[in-house]
Enzyme design. Structure first.
Site, PDB file in Angstrom:
ATOM      1  N   ASP A   1       0.873  -1.165   0.000  1.00  0.00           N
ATOM      2  CA  ASP A   1       0.000   0.000   0.000  1.00  0.00           C
ATOM      3  C   ASP A   1       0.911   1.215   0.000  1.00  0.00           C
ATOM      4  OD1 ASP A   1       0.966   0.200   2.604  1.00  0.00           O
ATOM      5  OD2 ASP A   1      -1.007   0.218   3.551  1.00  0.00           O
TER       6      ASP A   1
ATOM      7  N   CYS B   1       3.158  -3.354   4.001  1.00  0.00           N
ATOM      8  CA  CYS B   1       2.351  -2.198   4.382  1.00  0.00           C
ATOM      9  C   CYS B   1       3.069  -1.544   5.561  1.00  0.00           C
ATOM     10  CB  CYS B   1       0.901  -2.589   4.685  1.00  0.00           C
ATOM     11  SG  CYS B   1       0.622  -3.626   6.133  1.00  0.00           S
TER      12      CYS B   1
ATOM     13  N   THR C   1       2.712  -1.778   8.866  1.00  0.00           N
ATOM     14  CA  THR C   1       3.083  -2.733   9.917  1.00  0.00           C
ATOM     15  C   THR C   1       3.335  -4.134   9.380  1.00  0.00           C
ATOM     16  OG1 THR C   1       0.801  -3.382  10.352  1.00  0.00           O
ATOM     17  CG2 THR C   1       1.687  -1.495  11.626  1.00  0.00           C
TER      18      THR C   1
ATOM     19  N   HIS D   1      10.791 -24.111   8.465  1.00  0.00           N
ATOM     20  CA  HIS D   1       9.772 -24.867   9.187  1.00  0.00           C
ATOM     21  C   HIS D   1       8.393 -24.806   8.556  1.00  0.00           C
ATOM     22  CE1 HIS D   1      12.083 -24.879  13.276  1.00  0.00           C
ATOM     23  NE2 HIS D   1      12.841 -25.238  12.253  1.00  0.00           N
TER      24      HIS D   1
ATOM     25  N   HIS E   1       7.674 -31.129   9.973  1.00  0.00           N
ATOM     26  CA  HIS E   1       7.242 -29.861   9.376  1.00  0.00           C
ATOM     27  C   HIS E   1       6.259 -30.106   8.234  1.00  0.00           C
ATOM     28  CE1 HIS E   1       9.922 -27.833  11.995  1.00  0.00           C
ATOM     29  NE2 HIS E   1      11.012 -28.350  11.444  1.00  0.00           N
TER      30      HIS E   1
END
Length: 145
Positions: A7, A64, A66, A97, A133
């Site tokens: 964004d 973005c 965060t 993992h 995994h």
């Protein structure tokens, strides 16, 4: 090919990531946004995630402010395992993992130097293939269906 999306809050960091990737021989597909003008991340993050899920792009990187919102959007697309990483250890572990096929970062959280190290670690760390995994990833995929 690497799918990228952001964004307006992640636009400048995305441009640095694209420059780094291209300088290191990667082909990029930028799904937007294309400026600092305020926009909504879901449409761009979803487009990049869909391209990865369909196999049109090998991996994806979404950014973005965060990294939280755009990672949520990416993870809503079936077949996507997007890890939100703010350090290289997390980037390594999400590949080893979780066999993550997308990386999310927060431009307001990590600076450009750290972000490029995270990208490098993410792209150069193989999935371990360990049975435990694989089993856990299969369980994640079952939950989506």
């Amino acid at each position: 090919m690497i799918a990228l999306a952001s964004d307006h809050g992640g636009y400048e960091l995305k441009q640095k990531v694209i420059g780094y990737l291209e300088a290191n021989g990667y082909t990029c597909h930028d799904f937007g946004c294309y400026s600092l003008e305020s926009c909504d991340y879901p449409e761009f993050g979803r487009a990049a995630a869909e391209a990865v899920a369909k196999g049109e792009c090998e991996k994806g990187i979404v950014i973005c402010t965060t990294g939280i919102g755009i990672s949520i959007v990416a993870n809503k697309v079936p077949g996507i395992r997007c890890g939100l990483c703010a350090d290289t250890y997390s980037a390594k572990m999400t590949r080893e993992h979780n066999d993550a096929n997308m990386l999310a970062m927060g431009a307001g959280i990590v600076g450009p130097n750290l972000a490029l190290s995270i990208v490098e670690t993410f792209l150069n760390t193989p999935f371990s293939g360990d049975e435990k995994h694989v089993r856990r990833i299969n369980k994640i995929e079952e939950e989506v269906k």
